[in-house]
Design an enzyme around this catalytic site. Structure first.
Site, PDB file in Angstrom:
ATOM      1  N   ALA A   1      69.143  -4.613  93.205  1.00  0.00           N
ATOM      2  CA  ALA A   1      70.335  -3.889  93.650  1.00  0.00           C
ATOM      3  C   ALA A   1      71.559  -4.803  93.712  1.00  0.00           C
ATOM      4  O   ALA A   1      71.498  -6.004  93.434  1.00  0.00           O
ATOM      5  CB  ALA A   1      70.066  -3.244  95.002  1.00  0.00           C
ATOM      6  N   HIS A   2      72.681  -4.221  94.121  1.00  0.00           N
ATOM      7  CA  HIS A   2      73.962  -4.933  94.123  1.00  0.00           C
ATOM      8  C   HIS A   2      73.965  -6.122  95.086  1.00  0.00           C
ATOM      9  O   HIS A   2      73.413  -6.074  96.176  1.00  0.00           O
ATOM     10  CB  HIS A   2      75.108  -3.973  94.472  1.00  0.00           C
ATOM     11  CG  HIS A   2      74.960  -3.304  95.805  1.00  0.00           C
ATOM     12  ND1 HIS A   2      75.381  -3.875  96.981  1.00  0.00           N
ATOM     13  CD2 HIS A   2      74.435  -2.108  96.140  1.00  0.00           C
ATOM     14  CE1 HIS A   2      75.137  -3.064  97.989  1.00  0.00           C
ATOM     15  NE2 HIS A   2      74.557  -1.984  97.501  1.00  0.00           N
ATOM     16  N   ASN A   3      74.563  -7.215  94.623  1.00  0.00           N
ATOM     17  CA  ASN A   3      74.755  -8.444  95.397  1.00  0.00           C
ATOM     18  C   ASN A   3      73.450  -9.152  95.782  1.00  0.00           C
ATOM     19  O   ASN A   3      73.440 -10.020  96.652  1.00  0.00           O
ATOM     20  CB  ASN A   3      75.584  -8.173  96.657  1.00  0.00           C
ATOM     21  CG  ASN A   3      77.018  -7.818  96.332  1.00  0.00           C
ATOM     22  OD1 ASN A   3      77.372  -6.636  96.253  1.00  0.00           O
ATOM     23  ND2 ASN A   3      77.852  -8.822  96.119  1.00  0.00           N
TER      24      ASN A   3
ATOM     25  N   SER B   1      72.086  -6.942  98.662  1.00  0.00           N
ATOM     26  CA  SER B   1      72.428  -8.182  99.375  1.00  0.00           C
ATOM     27  C   SER B   1      71.224  -8.947  99.916  1.00  0.00           C
ATOM     28  O   SER B   1      71.374  -9.824 100.764  1.00  0.00           O
ATOM     29  CB  SER B   1      73.412  -7.896 100.531  1.00  0.00           C
ATOM     30  OG  SER B   1      74.619  -7.354 100.036  1.00  0.00           O
TER      31      SER B   1
END
Length: 340
Positions: free
Chosen positions: A241-243, A261
């Site tokens: 997923a993102h980051n 994250s």
């Protein structure tokens, strides 16, 4: 392609025991070896095949003590498994080098450059302002968006989708159907119960010598970068997923998912179907058993966890042993109650 046993030994920095000039032209399992084939032995339980294999040569450990005579030629190395892996890598590179040039139709956008000795398969698309290195292989139906950077010797297999601004290092392998740079799952809940899309304006950075499995998805960052560090190997059907940041030389098995994250350390081993919640950190050299759920930080390096939620592996085994005995324990409790 045909090679002498000595040529193979030189490549692997090994020693020949037998006929140096014997030739091999293919690879085979030791139990399926036939004249002209090359095999290897690393697992002791397969040693009995060594004494009757038909292979022309077998890669074995320098420390192997033969229990009887062999009819095949031996190539003695420090680590047969690693040596054979090196040989497979060289073989794969030799096959890839046979593909060069540009098949039609394909597209190269304005201000984009690509280095020498490259291959572009039919119906591949490269957007504007891309910088692509030498010896890069881009297979049919691959999509590369605007302003993408790809290093030398990287392979992009058929059907890969690479969104704009993605950075991919050298000697990477992106397998068929993988998607790099798609939007992270970012939606803000509204008072009326609906969700407002949060624009994802970051990118994905893949460092050198990374392998991304088929149909794996790596989302772009909301801001900044989603990062996969040097040498990491990711299996098929993984969601990043993102980051998210995944450290150096970490391996991730299929159907694992990392929420936004989360941070994974260096030299970690993540088994299949693991779920990692958002914003947690996993220390270096952590091992996570299959089907585990990581819901809090793992702070101690070298930890081995299992379970959902995950905790210490040995404690988990003991807990499972007790769990299996619960019906029997319940029966004993009921019998004790009846005697009161």
């Amino acid at each position: 392609m045909e090679f002498t046993v000595q040529q193979i030994a030189d490549l692997l920095q090994g020693q020949v025991q037998g006929d140096c000039q014997a030739t091999v032209n293919r690879l085979a399992k030791i139990e399926e070896g036939t004249p002209g084939s090359l095999s290897f032995l690393s697992n002791p339980k397969y040693e009995h095949f060594l004494y009757n294999t038909g292979a022309s040569a077998v890669i074995v450990s320098k420390t192997l003590e033969l229990k009887q005579a062999v009819s095949t030629n031996l190539i003695l190395v420090d680590d047969p498994y690693s040596a054979f892996s090196t040989l497979l890598e060289v073989y794969q590179q030799a096959l890839a080098s046979m593909r060069e040039g540009v098949e039609e139709p394909c597209f190269l956008g304005e201000n984009s450059s690509i280095g020498p000795n490259h291959y572009r398969g039919a119906f591949s698309y490269i957007g504007k302002n891309c910088k692509i290195g030498k010896n890069v292989h881009i297979y049919p139906h691959a999509y590369i968006g605007d302003s993408v950077t790809i290093g030398d010797n990287t392979v992009i297999y058929a059907g890969v989708k690479i969104y704009p601004d993605t950075v991919i290092g050298s000697s990477c392998t992106i397998h068929a159907g993988a998607v790099l740079g798609s939007d992270g799952f970012g939606f803000a809940p509204q008072k009326d119960g609906s969700y407002k899309t949060i624009p994802q304006i970051g990118n994905v950075v893949i460092e050198d010598h990374v392998s991304i499995g088929a149909n794996t998805t790596v989302d772009c960052a909301t801001m900044g970068s989603t990062i996969i560090r040097t040498g990491t190997k990711i299996d098929n059907l993984v969601q990043v997923a993102h980051n998210v940041e995944i450290g150096r030389h970490t391996v991730v098995a299929a159907q694992t998912a990392f929420a936004g994250s989360s941070k994974v350390g260096n030299y970690c081993t993540i088994a299949g179907q693991v779920g990692v919640v958002g914003h947690v950190s996993i220390a270096d050299r952590t091992i996570v058993g299959a089907k585990s759920g990581i819901s809090k930080n793992i702070k101690e390096e070298g930890t081995f966890v299992q379970g959902a939620p995950a905790f210490d592996y040995k404690q988990n085994l003991r807990a499972m042993a007790v769990f299996r005995k619960l019906p029997e324990l319940q029966k004993q409790v009921d019998e004790l109650r009846e005697k009161r």
